[in-house]
Write an enzyme that holds these catalytic residues in place. Structure first.
Site, short mmCIF file in Angstrom:
data_model
loop_
_atom_site.label_atom_id
_atom_site.label_comp_id
_atom_site.label_asym_id
_atom_site.label_seq_id
_atom_site.Cartn_x
_atom_site.Cartn_y
_atom_site.Cartn_z
N CYS A 50 0.84 -1.17 -0.05
CA CYS A 50 -0.03 -0.03 0.07
C CYS A 50 0.79 1.34 0.01
O CYS A 50 1.84 1.17 0.83
CB CYS A 50 -0.85 0.11 1.14
SG CYS A 50 -0.54 0.83 2.53
N GLU A 51 0.50 2.26 -0.91
CA GLU A 51 1.30 3.26 -0.93
C GLU A 51 1.16 4.35 0.12
O GLU A 51 2.12 5.15 0.11
CB GLU A 51 0.96 3.86 -2.20
CG GLU A 51 -0.12 4.84 -2.31
CD GLU A 51 -0.41 5.36 -3.84
OE1 GLU A 51 0.21 5.11 -4.72
OE2 GLU A 51 -1.55 6.25 -3.90
N HIS A 52 0.22 4.11 1.08
CA HIS A 52 0.26 5.06 2.26
C HIS A 52 1.11 4.60 3.28
O HIS A 52 1.48 5.47 4.32
CB HIS A 52 -1.14 5.14 2.73
CG HIS A 52 -2.18 5.37 1.66
ND1 HIS A 52 -3.34 5.09 1.22
CD2 HIS A 52 -1.98 6.49 0.71
CE1 HIS A 52 -4.14 5.68 0.34
NE2 HIS A 52 -3.22 6.45 -0.11
N HIS A 53 1.27 3.32 3.54
CA HIS A 53 1.96 2.82 4.56
C HIS A 53 3.20 1.86 4.32
O HIS A 53 4.14 1.56 5.10
CB HIS A 53 1.35 2.09 5.69
CG HIS A 53 0.12 2.87 6.25
ND1 HIS A 53 -1.05 2.82 5.52
CD2 HIS A 53 -0.22 3.65 7.02
CE1 HIS A 53 -2.01 3.43 6.07
NE2 HIS A 53 -1.38 4.27 7.03
N CYS A 56 -2.05 -2.74 6.60
CA CYS A 56 -1.95 -1.51 7.42
C CYS A 56 -3.12 -1.40 8.20
O CYS A 56 -3.08 -0.68 9.21
CB CYS A 56 -1.78 -0.36 6.39
SG CYS A 56 -3.12 -0.31 5.19
N GLN A 79 -5.44 -0.53 -3.92
CA GLN A 79 -6.18 -1.46 -4.34
C GLN A 79 -7.12 -1.17 -5.52
O GLN A 79 -7.29 -1.77 -6.57
CB GLN A 79 -6.90 -2.07 -3.27
CG GLN A 79 -7.74 -3.52 -3.78
CD GLN A 79 -8.57 -4.19 -2.68
OE1 GLN A 79 -8.29 -3.91 -1.46
NE2 GLN A 79 -9.59 -4.92 -3.04
N HIS A 121 -5.57 -5.97 3.85
CA HIS A 121 -4.43 -5.01 4.14
C HIS A 121 -3.88 -4.89 5.57
O HIS A 121 -4.44 -4.87 6.53
CB HIS A 121 -5.23 -3.64 3.90
CG HIS A 121 -5.70 -3.30 2.59
ND1 HIS A 121 -5.21 -2.45 1.62
CD2 HIS A 121 -6.66 -3.86 1.85
CE1 HIS A 121 -5.86 -2.40 0.48
NE2 HIS A 121 -6.75 -3.31 0.51
ZN LIG Z 1 -2.20 1.44 3.88
#
Ligand SMILES: [Zn+2]
Length: 204
Positions: free
Chosen positions: A90-93, A161, A131, A159
């Site tokens: 995931c590109e956020h975490h 995260c 996703q 996920h």
């Molecule tokens: Zn994430």
């Protein structure tokens, strides 16, 4: 200014092996660990390798994946490749999300070698992703390459995260879909796809 350095490396997909390692050494130290501790001495090199593999989709070329495996046919029934396992970040975490993708298309005049579809999935999964975009990119690429009457993609994922950080534990599984052409416009086509997929696919 170490963070700037990290950004530069991220922007440079041709970065050389080993250049991520010093950043990991720094990260380990920042976490309050001792990078020189026995078990951690080789960790930066290992993470370097692992991260390059997990993001190797940036290096993949569609033409190389396809390698001419497109065939002219008269076949006009739905082609479904189910349960394609994938692992992404995931590109956020930058934590993993993983799951299964189901890809279908309705051929017009061309089909593709069946093994190529999982490789297209890998090409987009092995990147920093969300996703929703992953699902769209797979659908649009299949559409662009095969020029079928339509494409349907369903993605079921979990996920880390969410799972590991204790947020929304109950909702750590997410489903996304992308329906193009006949899969969007024709309910029968869509229903046929959903029936084929829903048949035993609730593991995620
Ligand atoms: Zn994430």
């Amino acid at each position: 200014m170490k963070s700037n350095k990290a950004v530069v490396k991220m922007m440079n997909p041709q970065g050389q092996d080993g250049t991520i390692a010093p950043l990991i050494t720094e990260l380990i130290a920042q976490l309050g660990e001792d990078p020189k501790r026995d078990g951690l001495v080789r960790t930066p090199q290992r993470v370097d390798k692992a991260m390059r593999f997990l993001t190797s989709g940036y290096q993949m070329k569609l033409e190389q994946i396809l390698n001419g495996a497109l065939y002219e046919v008269k076949y006009d029934e739905m082609v479904v490749v189910k349960d394609i396992e994938f692992f992404s970040l995931c590109e956020h975490h930058m934590l993993p999300f993983y799951g299964k993708m189901h890809v279908a298309y309705l051929p017009q005049k061309k089909v593709i070698g069946l093994s190529k579809i999982p490789r297209i999935v890998d090409m987009f999964a092995r990147r920093l992703q969300i996703q929703e975009r992953l699902t769209q990119e797979v659908a649009q690429t299949v559409q662009q390459v095969i020029e079928p009457l339509g494409v349907g993609v369903i993605c079921e994922a979990r996920h880390f995260c969410m799972m590991m950080r204790g947020v929304e534990k109950q909702h750590s599984g997410a489903m996304t879909s992308a329906m193009l052409g006949a899969f969007r416009d024709c309910k029968e086509t869509r229903d046929e796809f959903l029936a084929l997929v829903n048949h035993r696919s609730n593991g995620y």
